[in-house]
Write a protein that holds these residues in place. Structure first.
Motif, PDB file in Angstrom:
ATOM      1  N   ASP A 159       0.826  -1.210   0.000  1.00 39.99           N
ATOM      2  CA  ASP A 159       0.000   0.000   0.000  1.00 39.99           C
ATOM      3  C   ASP A 159       0.860   1.260   0.000  1.00 39.99           C
ATOM      4  N   ILE A 160       0.646   2.136  -0.974  1.00 38.34           N
ATOM      5  CA  ILE A 160       1.429   3.368  -1.095  1.00 38.34           C
ATOM      6  C   ILE A 160       1.241   4.249   0.131  1.00 38.34           C
ATOM      7  N   GLN A 161       0.003   4.422   0.579  1.00 33.56           N
ATOM      8  CA  GLN A 161      -0.247   5.318   1.708  1.00 33.56           C
ATOM      9  C   GLN A 161       0.384   4.781   2.992  1.00 33.56           C
ATOM     10  N   THR A 162       0.385   3.472   3.177  1.00 32.88           N
ATOM     11  CA  THR A 162       1.062   2.882   4.331  1.00 32.88           C
ATOM     12  C   THR A 162       2.558   3.157   4.277  1.00 32.88           C
TER      13      THR A 162
ATOM     14  N   PHE B  85       9.609   2.959   7.572  1.00 31.62           N
ATOM     15  CA  PHE B  85      10.461   1.944   8.180  1.00 31.62           C
ATOM     16  C   PHE B  85       9.850   0.555   8.016  1.00 31.62           C
ATOM     17  N   LEU B  86       8.546   0.439   8.301  1.00 34.64           N
ATOM     18  CA  LEU B  86       7.852  -0.834   8.135  1.00 34.64           C
ATOM     19  C   LEU B  86       7.898  -1.280   6.679  1.00 34.64           C
ATOM     20  N   ASP B  87       7.648  -0.344   5.781  1.00 34.13           N
ATOM     21  CA  ASP B  87       7.647  -0.636   4.352  1.00 34.13           C
ATOM     22  C   ASP B  87       8.998  -1.190   3.905  1.00 34.13           C
ATOM     23  N   ALA B  88      10.082  -0.547   4.321  1.00 32.37           N
ATOM     24  CA  ALA B  88      11.426  -0.988   3.946  1.00 32.37           C
ATOM     25  C   ALA B  88      11.780  -2.316   4.609  1.00 32.37           C
ATOM     26  N   LYS B  89      11.362  -2.492   5.852  1.00 28.78           N
ATOM     27  CA  LYS B  89      11.659  -3.727   6.574  1.00 28.78           C
ATOM     28  C   LYS B  89      11.070  -4.934   5.851  1.00 28.78           C
TER      29      LYS B  89
ATOM     30  N   GLY C 135       7.355   2.655  -3.987  1.00 25.36           N
ATOM     31  CA  GLY C 135       8.074   2.494  -5.243  1.00 25.36           C
ATOM     32  C   GLY C 135       9.555   2.239  -5.023  1.00 25.36           C
ATOM     33  N   ILE C 136      10.126   2.924  -4.035  1.00 21.09           N
ATOM     34  CA  ILE C 136      11.543   2.717  -3.702  1.00 21.09           C
ATOM     35  C   ILE C 136      11.754   1.306  -3.162  1.00 21.09           C
ATOM     36  N   SER C 137      10.856   0.877  -2.278  1.00 16.22           N
ATOM     37  CA  SER C 137      11.044  -0.423  -1.625  1.00 16.22           C
ATOM     38  C   SER C 137      10.755  -1.601  -2.551  1.00 16.22           C
ATOM     39  N   LYS C 138      10.056  -1.363  -3.655  1.00 15.38           N
ATOM     40  CA  LYS C 138       9.870  -2.415  -4.651  1.00 15.38           C
ATOM     41  C   LYS C 138      11.027  -2.427  -5.656  1.00 15.38           C
ATOM     42  N   HIS C 139      11.618  -1.260  -5.898  1.00 15.64           N
ATOM     43  CA  HIS C 139      12.726  -1.199  -6.858  1.00 15.64           C
ATOM     44  C   HIS C 139      14.043  -1.667  -6.250  1.00 15.64           C
TER      45      HIS C 139
END
Length: 306
Positions: free
Chosen positions: A77-80, A86-90, A141-145
């Motif tokens: 989720d983009i908004q998350t 931090f959670l997104d990158a983890k 987008g960063i964490s998927k790339h």
């Protein structure tokens, strides 16, 4: 062959599992059920309840002995991602690194990675091909790339093969409108409950919508094709959010009466992904038109509300 599917209890992953089993493969699933559902887990697969960052990941690999790993476990989720980078990158970056380490340790032949159109950011031209500059607008987008680079480096170090699939806007059966569902699932939920759908912005923003079964077919093709390549998986078509809702209203017999609210941070205005590389390398092209996919999705959701 033995195949491990991360996120195999989720919207897309569970349908990939179903397809792999139908094709005669032995399938293991790793899912922490944060967004996945046990109801979607095929009983013919071996299910492992766990997280990519759990200490027990090595045990899952030892039990599954996968030749191929299909990686769909992610924060989506983009908004998350904007609220909790931090959670997104983890989950998306560190989780993928942990998975890659196990792939190397256990001699996995190939990794198929679910990436996203979000890596491109605001398109400099349409259709967006794989050579387009990568300038993501959101942390998502960063964490998927970022994992794409790790995958390439691990492959060089270990000899592992890989295919990276950058998905357009996926919709269809089993997408959760209550959680991090896409716009189709959210709109259908509102229409079936007789509530007013919300459109963020003026509704003239466009997306490239692709039905989940076409995503499943792309993953099947990548089992033995697309070596060390990156491919857009899309319909190469633009549909505005307004036109999407009008089509859905036509299918469901609802009136077109949305509520418009301010555009959301991190959302691009227009998107359309060029899918010719996937056609050439994977022998894949989409089979479902938007109306066909929406009709199948509506039929599924209708049974959930009966």
């Amino acid at each position: 062959m033995n195949i491990l599917v991360t996120g195999g209890a989720g919207f897309i992953g569970s349908q990939i599992v179903d397809d792999l089993l139908q094709e005669g493969h032995d399938v293991h699933i790793l899912d922490n059920l944060s967004t996945g559902h046990m109801a979607y887990v095929n009983p013919r697969a071996v299910f492992h309840h766990g997280d990519l960052l759990d200490s027990g990941l090595a045990e899952v690999f030892a039990a599954a002995r996968p030749e191929v790993v299909i990686h769909h476990a992610a924060q989506i989720d983009i908004q998350t991602s904007l609220a909790n980078p931090f959670l997104d990158a983890k989950i998306n970056i560190l989780g993928t690194i942990a998975l890659l380490e196990q792939c190397r340790e256990h001699g996995v032949r190939k990794l198929i990675y679910a990436s996203s159109a979000a890596v491109y950011g605001t398109p400099q031209y349409l259709s967006v091909d794989e050579a387009h500059p990568v300038r993501p607008l959101s942390f998502y987008g960063i964490s998927k790339h970022t994992p794409e680079h790790y995958i390439e480096s691990f492959a060089l170090l270990s000899g592992m093969d890989y295919t990276i699939l950058r998905y357009a806007n996926v919709y269809g059966v089993r997408q959760d409108p209550k959680g991090e569902g896409g716009v189709v699932a959210i709109f259908l939920d509102k229409l079936l409950e007789g509530k007013q759908p919300i459109i963020y912005g003026d509704g003239e923003q466009t997306r490239d919508f692709i039905y989940v079964q076409d995503i499943v077919r792309a993953n099947r093709a990548a089992l033995n094709k697309g070596s060390r390549g990156i491919y857009n998986i899309s319909c190469n078509e633009q549909t505005s959010v307004n036109d999407l809702l009008k089509e859905m209203c036509s299918i469901t017999g609802s009136s077109f009466n949305p509520s418009y609210e301010a555009a959301r941070t991190g959302d691009i205005v227009h998107s359309r992904l060029d899918n010719r590389a996937a056609l050439n390398a994977l022998g894949w092209s989409p089979m479902f038109t938007l109306r066909d996919g929406l009709g199948a999705t509506f039929a599924y959701y209708q049974t959930q509300y009966d």
